[in-house]
Design a protein around this motif. Structure first.
Motif, mmCIF file in Angstrom:
data_model
loop_
_atom_site.group_PDB
_atom_site.id
_atom_site.type_symbol
_atom_site.label_atom_id
_atom_site.label_comp_id
_atom_site.label_asym_id
_atom_site.label_seq_id
_atom_site.Cartn_x
_atom_site.Cartn_y
_atom_site.Cartn_z
ATOM 1 N N LEU B 153 9.344 2.246 7.390
ATOM 2 C CA LEU B 153 10.003 2.275 6.220
ATOM 3 C C LEU B 153 11.457 3.068 6.742
ATOM 4 O O LEU B 153 12.554 2.717 6.106
ATOM 5 C CB LEU B 153 9.364 3.410 5.150
ATOM 6 C CG LEU B 153 8.502 2.779 4.638
ATOM 7 C CD1 LEU B 153 7.868 3.839 3.554
ATOM 8 C CD2 LEU B 153 8.474 1.692 3.927
ATOM 9 N N TYR B 158 10.178 -3.191 5.489
ATOM 10 C CA TYR B 158 9.329 -3.338 4.214
ATOM 11 C C TYR B 158 8.032 -3.985 4.396
ATOM 12 O O TYR B 158 6.924 -3.724 4.286
ATOM 13 C CB TYR B 158 9.909 -3.478 2.988
ATOM 14 C CG TYR B 158 9.051 -3.703 1.776
ATOM 15 C CD1 TYR B 158 8.644 -2.425 1.228
ATOM 16 C CD2 TYR B 158 8.276 -4.915 1.398
ATOM 17 C CE1 TYR B 158 7.558 -2.587 0.388
ATOM 18 C CE2 TYR B 158 7.372 -5.005 0.704
ATOM 19 C CZ TYR B 158 7.247 -3.838 -0.332
ATOM 20 O OH TYR B 158 6.141 -3.864 -1.277
ATOM 21 N N THR B 211 12.133 7.686 -1.139
ATOM 22 C CA THR B 211 11.957 6.252 -0.788
ATOM 23 C C THR B 211 10.418 5.953 -0.550
ATOM 24 O O THR B 211 10.287 5.068 -0.821
ATOM 25 C CB THR B 211 12.671 6.115 0.686
ATOM 26 O OG1 THR B 211 13.855 6.862 0.774
ATOM 27 C CG2 THR B 211 13.041 4.674 0.619
ATOM 28 N N GLN B 215 8.641 2.748 -2.166
ATOM 29 C CA GLN B 215 8.175 1.716 -1.555
ATOM 30 C C GLN B 215 6.618 1.715 -1.376
ATOM 31 O O GLN B 215 5.985 0.410 -1.255
ATOM 32 C CB GLN B 215 8.640 1.954 -0.122
ATOM 33 C CG GLN B 215 10.414 1.840 -0.113
ATOM 34 C CD GLN B 215 10.960 0.934 0.865
ATOM 35 O OE1 GLN B 215 10.726 0.302 1.653
ATOM 36 N NE2 GLN B 215 12.220 1.559 0.951
ATOM 37 N N GLN B 218 5.331 0.003 -4.482
ATOM 38 C CA GLN B 218 5.753 -1.513 -4.400
ATOM 39 C C GLN B 218 4.631 -2.226 -3.496
ATOM 40 O O GLN B 218 4.066 -3.069 -3.697
ATOM 41 C CB GLN B 218 7.067 -1.473 -3.910
ATOM 42 C CG GLN B 218 7.476 -3.021 -3.958
ATOM 43 C CD GLN B 218 7.374 -3.714 -5.265
ATOM 44 O OE1 GLN B 218 7.720 -2.930 -6.255
ATOM 45 N NE2 GLN B 218 7.054 -4.953 -5.437
#
Ligand code: SF4
Ligand SMILES: [Zn+2]
Lengths: 115, 546, 321
Positions: B153, B158, B211, B215, B218
């Motif tokens: 990350l 990603y 973050t 992430q 997601q």
């Protein structure tokens, strides 16, 4: 005959339990234990598949495995306060059976730690 | 084959609210009808789907460490006596594995989610889970402080991070991921903590806790995990942490998530003296965002042992209480701390915590969003859930309990002003249907045809706590396991797993990083599928398993 | 106060810049400990490996491990507890008398230097061996050291862990904890687990003659225990499972030869930091595994009447004293 190889075998001789040992072996023995220390090497190389000891002994005399198991069960079952002890040099799977044994017998359960 | 007749059935997933219905089961599932077999006459009784615990700690290195640290508790606790076919066990703050199964089943819970498994401890956790009888299980792998993943990350990789997560889930044979104190645990390994969501984590130049949250959420969606990100927010237990919690929720940016033990994340104030409940703010957020779920992490007064994968919080507790402290850092993954703790009504902080848990359960309007939990054993032991049910169902009883709190509590909590009472339908939602849906387990938490025949039957009782604490019957997989307070059968439970799609090249990518970070061989790391007793595969969403 | 603050060996490998071995001789008993886990490894955080780490050895004699250490502290035999207590005081800037320090065989200068180094470490780790946990005041010694490590966290990150010897003794410890709540020294004589190390531990039980049968597996007490304990093993029916015919086998009623673990028996073993590892046996033994034999014994006992008649005992007990 060429030797077979196992990578990342696990040594259980001391509490380091190194799992990066490369073993070279044939049907009867281990010939080389790469990465193992002196203690580990001795541990791996000293064992063979030889039928060196009798399967079982009852009162010092050779006996069959089945007879020994049956007698062991009888002796433990007859006892009022049986002790299950040790469990250092064996697998967790066997250790779990040992705990089940002490539980079912209503006995004592102890390892080398208490020494 | 069993038929349950005449009971009042509460099955929120199918909209059934107290109708008298018959249930039939065969081969572990509900069926339309059965010929022959046993009939249980449940006339006048209440029928629920078996309870589902969305967040508990029952197996693995941490709870086992807690068992070792509390021998004095085992002595004064409930003991399960050995029978010819059933193993003995001990209850208490950190019950033994066998007793864990007996205690959960004994109050009608049939599925539990072990919410925090460090990858390195996965093999151990599965071994313990195999020794927890009766209940079905899932596990979540700890991820938000995994250095290999964090490095991806940090570097903006990603896709790679997603592959790493998928690899870990399968290697650990787990059901999903839990993010604990994102970035904070990694910092704690240096004795620091990550407080701000937007400032870079110690040891990284760009990566922030915010973050990580965005992430990882997601990644869970992209991998199609049946259970979304299971998030333990930063600043657990600290006064004024409400701002961190709301900030974290905003970082989800509309993605699905489950927020663990929200009670510990809903405080106002600046320090321990001014600490107060800010549950209204948090509840409002949930009420406006139906896509996120949470569990209460409610606190009950009395003794417990706190264990979390949140080392910084545990060290704070240790300093506050001066009690025994255990801490276990697991390489490259997480740390966990253990402190025996007594929650007291006379202690202002504890009183705020107690009220906050109940407030959240009452102020979040939809029981499909907020579930019964104590974050066992942190807020209290799981076998005390019936006490919480009583507090939710009886406003008078709550008022009674409020009287034990110190006068200074005025203005710090809202509980006295709330008169909502849960209905049986809402309890069934919060203890079973809701958590099953949040976990993405369609065959759990409902009594529909084809679902797992996990049922709990209560004899109606004015004393709600007694009623929920002593079910008349509990059936697991269509088999009577509890009857009249006695354990009848102790079948082995199953473990649910997922296998997310994973790029085969990831092995070669992981190997060198792995061998640099860890102390075991890469090949020896993944838990072998054969070790999982009665493994059951769940499908990832939007994908078909190959 | 006190507690237990630990970590896995990977954390030590990656982060520990200050390592103490107390009462152990890893150079000879855990030969790869230095190279694989503690001293020699380089990591992201300690790129120069050995050069970035300080090692202290505390022991009553100068063993081979002393050569590997940066600082060797020779403590007077039996004075470990006192030394730990003094360190606990010194880290908190409490007064300690000169006599108390002299009594441990060390000097104030040395201890002040040690405390200073401990506090300025980024990540300290203390390993304690048999020399600490198996001598006078054994449980107190380990508890005190664990407390010292916990207390050091007021200044910097510090952990402690025991150096387990003997194969898979850690596995036994871990498994007994999850199945019974206790690590060793357990009795099931009331139908549920109870614990009292001094009372139910094997040497005490044998010396007092409290047990009337013994099942010994993966250990050879006949070669290591005090004579009165061995004498009792001779008196009662003893059953031994071992890959070799051992001292204990020779005094036993029953010996069964089994396959050695990790060489011819598969399964799991736990490392000293409680990380389980799979075994990969290369050889096929003519003997059965321990697991198989104990399971068969369990099944044979299961076929006999249960010692507690059905219905003679409650299912659960609530309050135990
Ligand atoms: S190789 Fe040496 S250090 Fe490693 S486990 Fe075996 S005996 Fe111990
Ligand atoms: Zn938790």
């Amino acid at each position: 005959m060429s030797l077979q190889v196992i990578d990342n075998a696990t040594c259980t001789f001391c509490g380091c339990v190194c799992d990066d040992i490369q073993l070279h072996y044939d049907e009867t023995r281990i010939h080389k234990a790469n990465k193992a220390c002196v203690l580990g090497t001795a541990w791996f190389l000293n064992h063979t598949v030889e039928h060196k000891y009798p399967d079982a002994l009852i009162d010092g005399k050779k006996a069959s495995l089945d007879d020994a198991i049956e007698l062991a069960a009888t002796l433990l079952h007859e006892a009022d306060m049986p002790l299950v002890y040790g469990m250092s040099n064996t697998t967790c799977e066997a250790q779990k059976e040992c705990a089940a044994l002490a539980d079912q017998l209503g006995g004592l359960l102890d390892s080398h730690t208490s020494l | 084959m069993i038929r349950i007749t005449g009971g009042r059935v509460y099955d929120p997933a199918n909209g059934i609210n107290g109708e008298v219905r018959d249930l039939c089961m065969d081969g572990g599932s509900f069926v339309e009808s059965v010929e022959g077999g046993r009939t249980i006459d449940a006339t006048g009784m209440i029928v629920f789907p078996g309870g589902v615990d969305v967040h508990t700690h029952v197996a693995g290195g941490a709870i086992n460490f807690a068992r070792a640290m509390t021998p004095e508790d085992h002595r004064r606790t409930q003991a399960f006596i050995r029978t010819k076919t059933r193993r003995s066990g001990l209850g208490g703050m950190a019950p033994t594995t066998f007793a864990t199964g007996y205690l959960y089943a004994g109050m009608g819970w049939t599925t539990v989610n072990e919410a925090a498994v460090p990858v390195l401890s996965a093999r151990h956790t599965h071994e313990e889970l195999a020794d927890i009888p009766i209940v079905d299980k899932t596990t979540l792998t700890l991820m938000a402080n995994n250095e290999i993943m964090l490095d991806q990350l940090e570097n903006g990789e990603y896709e790679r991070a997603k592959q790493v997560v998928a690899w870990y889930i399968w290697a650990a044979k787990s059901y999903g991921i839990k993010a604990v104190n994102p970035g904070g645990v990694a910092a704690w390994k240096w004795g620091k903590d990550a407080k701000q969501l937007t400032s870079p984590i110690e040891g990284y130049s760009k990566l922030t806790p915010g973050t990580i949250v965005t992430q990882l959420a997601q990644i869970c969606e992209d991998l199609g995990l049946p259970h979304p990100i299971h998030l333990h927010c930063n600043n657990l237990g600290a006064p004024g942490n409400i701002s961190t919690t709301i900030d974290t929720l905003k970082h989800l940016e509309g993605r699905r998530a489950h927020i663990a033990h929200c009670q510990y994340h809903a405080y106002g104030g600046d320090d321990w003296d001014t600490m107060c409940s800010e549950t209204a703010q948090l509840a409002d957020y949930f009420n406006a965002h139906p896509g996120i779920t949470t569990d209460a992490g409610a606190v009950l007064f009395g003794d417990t042992v706190t264990i979390t994968a949140d080392g910084p919080w545990q060290h704070l507790l240790y300093k506050l209480t001066g009690r025994k402290w255990g801490n276990l850092d697991v390489e490259n993954e997480t740390s966990c701390g253990i402190v025996p703790y007594t929650y007291r009504p006379s202690n202002l902080v504890n009183a705020v915590q107690w009220a906050s848990g109940l407030e959240l359960l009452l102020l979040i309007q939809d029981p499909w969003q907020v579930f019964l939990s104590t974050d066992h054993p942190n807020g209290g032991c799981f076998w005390r859930y019936p006490e919480i049910i009583k507090l939710l169902m009886c406003a008078d009883f709550r008022q009674e309990c409020l009287k034990q709190l110190p006068d200074k509590i005025k203005g710090k909590i809202r509980l006295a002003e709330i008169d909502r009472e849960y209905t049986l339908y809402e309890i069934a939602t919060s203890m079973s249907a809701g958590p099953a849906r949040a976990l993405g387990m369609p065959k759990k938490g409902n009594l529909g045809i084809g679902s797992d025949a996990d049922v709990v039957i209560y004899e109606e009782d004015e004393d709600v706590e007694r009623m929920f604490g002593h079910p008349r019957y509990v059936l697991k997989g269509g088999e009577v396991v509890i009857e009249d307070g006695e354990i009848r059968e102790t079948p082995e439970g199953r473990e649910f797993l997922i296998k997310p799609a994973c790029d085969p090249g990831i092995d070669d990518f992981m190997r060198p990083l792995f061998e640099e970070c860890y102390t075991m061989s890469f090949e020896n790391y993944p838990v072998e599928l054969e070790r999982i007793e009665h493994a059951e595969f769940a499908d990832c969403l939007g994908s078909t398993r190959s | 106060m006190g507690g237990k603050v630990s970590c896995t060996l990977g954390e030590v490998k990656q982060r520990a810049d200050f390592i103490v071995y107390w009462g152990g001789n890893p150079a000879e008993c855990h030969p790869r400990h230095f190279t694989k886990y503690t001293l020699m490894q380089k990591s992201k955080f300690l790129p120069r490996g050995r050069k970035d780490r300080t090692m202290v050895l505390v022991d009553i004699r100068e063993t081979k491990s002393a050569k590997a250490s940066d600082i060797f502290l020779q403590v007077r035999p039996g004075k470990d507890f006192e030394l730990i207590t003094i360190l606990r005081a010194l880290i908190k800037d409490q007064n300690v008398s000169d006599e108390a320090i002299a009594d441990t065989g060390l000097t104030r200068e040395v201890l002040d230097d040690l405390v200073q180094r401990m506090k300025s470490a980024k990540f300290g780790c203390m390993f304690f061996g048999m020399g600490l946990s198996m001598t006078r005041g054994k449980h107190m010694n380990s508890a005190a050291l664990l407390t010292l490590a916990a207390e050091m966290n007021a200044f910097t990150k510090f952990v402690a862990m025991p150096m387990r010897g003997h194969g898979n003794v850690t596995g036994a410890d871990v498994m007994m904890r999850w199945q019974t709540g206790y690590p060793f020294g357990i009795t099931f004589n009331r139908g549920y687990p109870r614990y009292n190390p001094g009372e139910f531990s094997t040497v005490d039980v044998l010396v007092r003659g409290d047990c009337d049968a013994a099942f010994i597996i993966g250990a050879d007490p006949g070669g290591t225990m005090p004579q009165p304990a061995i004498d009792h093993l001779k008196r009662i029916p003893t059953i031994v499972l071992d890959p070799h015919v051992t001292h204990t086998s020779k005094l036993a009623r029953v010996h069964i030869t089994t396959a050695p673990q990790g060489i011819a028996a598969p399964g799991t073993a736990y490392r000293m930091d409680e990380v389980p590892l799979p075994l990969k046996p290369p050889l096929k033994s003519p003997y059965p595994t321990d697991e198989y034999v104990v399971r068969r014994i369990n099944e044979a006992i299961m076929a006999k009447p249960f010692w507690l008649p059905d219905g003679s005992q409650p299912q659960m007990l609530t309050a135990q004293v």
